[in-house]
Design a protein around this motif. Structure first.
Motif, PDB file in Angstrom:
ATOM      1  N   CYS A 120      38.734  34.781  55.003  1.00 18.48           N
ATOM      2  CA  CYS A 120      37.536  35.417  54.435  1.00 18.48           C
ATOM      3  C   CYS A 120      36.463  34.427  54.000  1.00 18.48           C
ATOM      4  N   TYR A 124      31.567  35.737  53.173  1.00 16.20           N
ATOM      5  CA  TYR A 124      30.681  36.103  52.052  1.00 16.20           C
ATOM      6  C   TYR A 124      29.224  35.662  52.277  1.00 16.20           C
ATOM      7  N   GLU A 165      42.856  39.689  57.695  1.00 17.54           N
ATOM      8  CA  GLU A 165      42.358  40.082  56.368  1.00 17.54           C
ATOM      9  C   GLU A 165      41.465  41.304  56.444  1.00 17.54           C
ATOM     10  N   CYS A 268      40.078  41.029  48.642  1.00 19.55           N
ATOM     11  CA  CYS A 268      40.554  40.818  50.008  1.00 19.55           C
ATOM     12  C   CYS A 268      42.068  40.999  50.050  1.00 19.55           C
TER      13      CYS A 268
END
Ligand code: AMP
Ligand code: ZN
Length: 301
Positions: A120, A124, A165, A268
């Motif tokens: 992840c 972002y 994920e 997550c």
């Protein structure tokens, strides 16, 4: 021989994992990959919630990696990509250095790429660049090879492994509900493939003495849970899934905004794909044709 080494040797002997001479760096057989592919299809069936699929390569922007604060929390696990950046003279001295067996790596220079530590991490800032999230928030489906410098004879602790994920961005309520729903789904999925699990509160392996405080804080606030399955140790079962609530930490760091301009909360959920495959091989045996019918059906229909 301890349990970890003997399981690793059995996996090598069966050709499921392939030795490279480096602990935690293995090739995988077609059969091993087929188990992972089948498990990922099972994840797809359980997910069923229109997450946006994004795939990043296993290297990420070093600038983003630096801003993420990874080096503050986990310097011991980080990996960076370095390259030869010199001219012809430097090349000659490099070759000389290698010829006499000196350390040639000291003149390698850091490139703009760091190895991705968790699937992840590149997400972002990517989503923040798009502007405010829609009113429904954001839901993303990721998968990447990840690097962690933790060489080990335990086949469940690899240096390059895959993480699938799901990441949710939204209000506190949305993302905590998302996390809870995946804890429930995780238990059901493992049940479907015949694996006994427990879920427990956990913490990340923050570095050093100051890191102890971060770890305690994470535990006290129930920010991280793990789904544990015994693989190479019954006393210390391996985390095969993690469920992380970041509060508004990533939202603040990356400028993730909800449609009303407030800071997004994020969570997550990560599947350790190699660990899940290893748990299946450990519990059902190295020959997949001998696995329980119900587990085979859940995986291959
Ligand atoms: P984490 O970000 O540490 O919570 O990791 C997410 C998931 O990746 C864990 O739940 C594990 O299933 C898997 N994982 C973490 N570290 C390793 C490793 N060294 N080898 C294999 N799988 C790992
Ligand atoms: Zn994550």
């Amino acid at each position: 021989m301890d349990m970890q080494t003997s399981f690793l040797d059995r996996l090598f002997d069966a050709g499921l994992l392939i030795d490279t001479g480096v602990d935690g760096l293995y090739g995988r057989s077609g059969q091993f990959e087929d188990v992972i592919a089948a498990f990922e299809r099972l994840i797809d069936r359980f997910a069923d919630d229109n997450a946006e699929v994004i795939r990043f390569p296993p290297g990420m922007s070093r600038a983003i990696f630096e801003k993420s604060g990874y080096m503050k929390s986990f310097p011991q696990l980080a990996g960076t990509v370095h390259s030869f950046c010199g001219g012809e003279l430097d090349h000659m001295s490099l070759l000389k250095c290698m010829e006499v067996g000196d350390d040639w790596t000291k003149d390698q220079k850091a490139t703009d790429i760091a190895l991705t530590p968790a699937a992840c991490y590149p997400l972002y800032p990517t989503i923040a660049r798009r502007g405010r999230l829609p009113a429904t928030g954001g839901l993303f489906d990721l998968q990447s090879y990840c690097f962690r410098h933790e060489p080990s004879k335990d086949p469940a602790r690899q240096q390059l492994f895959r993480m699938r994920e799901y990441v949710c961005m939204g209000t506190e309520e949305q993302v905590t509900e998302f996390r809870q729903s995946w804890m429930d789904r995780g238990v059901k999925m493992m049940e479907a493939v015949g694996l006994d699990v427990v879920i427990d509160v956990a913490n990340d392996p923050f570095f050093g003495r100051a890191g102890k405080m971060l770890a305690n804080n994470q535990r006290d606030q129930n920010l991280k849970f793990e789904l544990l399955i015994p693989i190479t140790s019954t006393a210390q079962p391996s985390a095969c899934m993690s469920f992380n609530y970041h509060q508004d930490a990533f939202g603040t760091k990356w400028g993730l905004e909800l449609d009303d301009g407030s800071v997004a909360h994020t969570a997550c959920v990560g599947f350790g794909l190699e660990r899940i495959a290893l748990a299946l091989f450990h519990h059902h045996g190295l020959d997949v044709t001998e696995w329980p019918v119900a587990a085979r059906k859940a995986l291959w229909g």
